[in-house]
Motif scaffolding. Structure first.
Motif, mmCIF file in Angstrom:
data_model
loop_
_atom_site.group_PDB
_atom_site.id
_atom_site.type_symbol
_atom_site.label_atom_id
_atom_site.label_comp_id
_atom_site.label_asym_id
_atom_site.label_seq_id
_atom_site.Cartn_x
_atom_site.Cartn_y
_atom_site.Cartn_z
ATOM 1 N N TRP A 42 0.826 -1.214 0.000
ATOM 2 C CA TRP A 42 0.000 0.000 0.000
ATOM 3 C C TRP A 42 0.853 1.252 0.000
ATOM 4 O O TRP A 42 0.399 2.328 -0.361
ATOM 5 N N TRP A 43 2.123 1.125 0.407
ATOM 6 C CA TRP A 43 3.018 2.270 0.505
ATOM 7 C C TRP A 43 3.649 2.638 -0.827
ATOM 8 O O TRP A 43 4.266 3.705 -0.953
ATOM 9 N N LEU A 44 3.548 1.759 -1.831
ATOM 10 C CA LEU A 44 4.267 1.999 -3.084
ATOM 11 C C LEU A 44 3.741 3.197 -3.874
ATOM 12 O O LEU A 44 4.549 4.018 -4.347
ATOM 13 N N PRO A 45 2.419 3.387 -4.078
ATOM 14 C CA PRO A 45 1.968 4.538 -4.878
ATOM 15 C C PRO A 45 2.416 5.890 -4.334
ATOM 16 O O PRO A 45 2.953 6.703 -5.099
ATOM 17 N N PRO A 46 2.238 6.198 -3.028
ATOM 18 C CA PRO A 46 2.729 7.505 -2.563
ATOM 19 C C PRO A 46 4.240 7.635 -2.642
ATOM 20 O O PRO A 46 4.764 8.711 -2.954
ATOM 21 N N LEU A 47 4.957 6.550 -2.370
ATOM 22 C CA LEU A 47 6.414 6.619 -2.465
ATOM 23 C C LEU A 47 6.859 6.860 -3.906
ATOM 24 O O LEU A 47 7.773 7.657 -4.173
ATOM 25 N N ALA A 48 6.211 6.202 -4.851
ATOM 26 C CA ALA A 48 6.558 6.401 -6.266
ATOM 27 C C ALA A 48 6.202 7.810 -6.731
ATOM 28 O O ALA A 48 6.889 8.380 -7.591
ATOM 29 N N ALA A 49 5.125 8.391 -6.183
ATOM 30 C CA ALA A 49 4.779 9.765 -6.541
ATOM 31 C C ALA A 49 5.850 10.741 -6.074
ATOM 32 O O ALA A 49 6.227 11.665 -6.805
ATOM 33 N N GLY A 50 6.356 10.535 -4.865
ATOM 34 C CA GLY A 50 7.440 11.386 -4.386
ATOM 35 C C GLY A 50 8.695 11.222 -5.228
ATOM 36 O O GLY A 50 9.410 12.201 -5.513
ATOM 37 N N ALA A 52 2.930 2.676 -14.590
ATOM 38 C CA ALA A 52 3.481 1.358 -14.905
ATOM 39 C C ALA A 52 4.010 0.669 -13.648
ATOM 40 O O ALA A 52 3.780 -0.528 -13.437
ATOM 41 N N VAL A 53 4.703 1.417 -12.790
ATOM 42 C CA VAL A 53 5.258 0.833 -11.571
ATOM 43 C C VAL A 53 4.137 0.379 -10.637
ATOM 44 O O VAL A 53 4.160 -0.737 -10.112
ATOM 45 N N CYS A 54 3.148 1.234 -10.442
ATOM 46 C CA CYS A 54 2.044 0.880 -9.536
ATOM 47 C C CYS A 54 1.177 -0.220 -10.116
ATOM 48 O O CYS A 54 0.636 -1.051 -9.383
ATOM 49 N N GLY A 55 1.022 -0.232 -11.439
ATOM 50 C CA GLY A 55 0.246 -1.303 -12.049
ATOM 51 C C GLY A 55 0.941 -2.649 -11.988
ATOM 52 O O GLY A 55 0.288 -3.692 -11.978
ATOM 53 N N ARG A 56 2.269 -2.634 -11.921
ATOM 54 C CA ARG A 56 3.022 -3.890 -11.893
ATOM 55 C C ARG A 56 3.234 -4.398 -10.472
ATOM 56 O O ARG A 56 3.136 -5.595 -10.212
#
Length: 274
Positions: A75-83, A200-204
């Motif tokens: 669950w932490w990946l989308p906000p971390l990837a946005a930053g 792409a990162v969040c979808g994978r």
């Protein structure tokens, strides 16, 4: 082409026309300031913290399976990837500016540098506000709206709002004489690539991809599978597990009777067969 190509003359002519147009100067400065890191970064950080808190709360609260049977891992990946996407903006913009070394508008003459392509303000605004909108749409709140059938309406409103803000930032930068139009257009292309990488990162690897911990058996197609019950230690060699009809699965073995033949409901009510 942006620095020395055939489009430069046309681009600068358009930029002078916008800078000398009738768009209010105060509004232009306000819109241009929306691309400042001091404004765009706090907006994205707030959305990152909110979506991270919602996702973590949902995951810790026992709802570790997605609505359609897919686990809510990472669950932490989308906000971390946005930053990370926003942090990549200066890492890409600064080398491009130094490499192309395109002169800025007349109002920026005599500045500390000569690189104005692409625009850092426009790229910052596009990535920060675009990533914030994607986090809201694809996060826990977005899944709740999808379940209620409001996804299309909310997504349309948010996408339209981001487009209007980005267009306003671009117009403000050109009207104030900070950048040429192609500087802004190049920044939008760069921001589009970064946001596509985020998707792409969040979808994978993001939530809903079956990568989280505590995967439920239903997620692996194991619903209703009988448990593996080893034979009791020291029990008869021919003992086999039995699952009673109409009851929950448990581990039971049938002991041999008489001459070693098994007994069961179909063998005369417990009498030895044969």
């Amino acid at each position: 082409m942006a620095g020395h190509g055939p489009l430069r003359t046309l681009d600068e002519r358009l930029g002078r026309a916008v800078a000398g147009g009738g768009f209010p100067s105060s509004a232009a400065h306000f819109l241009a300031d929306l691309g400042n890191t001091a404004v765009a970064l706090p907006v994205l950080v707030l959305v990152m913290l909110w979506t991270g808190w919602r996702g973590g709360q949902e995951w810790r609260g026992g709802s570790r399976e997605a609505v359609d049977g897919v686990v809510r891992g990472r669950w932490w990946l989308p906000p971390l990837a946005a930053g990370a996407a926003l942090a990549a903006v200066p890492a890409l913009v600064v080398p491009l500016k130094l490499w192309l070394a395109r002169p800025g508008p007349p109002q920026m003459a005599g500045g500390a540098h000569e690189g104005f392509y692409p625009s850092g303000h426009a790229a910052t605004a596009a990535v920060a506000y675009g990533a914030a909108a994607l986090l809201v749409l694809k996060g826990p709140a977005g899944r709740e709206r999808r379940r209620r059938g409001r996804r299309a309406t909310v997504a349309g409103v948010m996408v339209t709002g981001v487009i209007v803000v980005e267009a306003g930032v671009g117009v403000g930068l050109v009207r104030c004489g900070y950048h040429w139009p192609l500087d802004v257009l190049g920044s939008w292309c760069l921001a589009g690539a970064l946001l596509a990488a985020w998707c792409a990162v969040c979808g994978r690897w993001g939530p809903g991809t079956g990568s989280g911990r505590n995967r439920a058996p239903e997620a692996d197609g194991l619903r209703g599978a009988a448990p593996q019950c080893p034979a009791a230690a020291g029990g008869p060699r021919g003992a086999v597990p039995k699952r009673p009809r109409g009851r929950s699965a448990d581990c039971r073995t049938e002991a041999p009777h008489g001459d070693g033949r098994r007994t069961g409901p179909g063998n005369g009510g417990g009498q030895s067969s044969g």
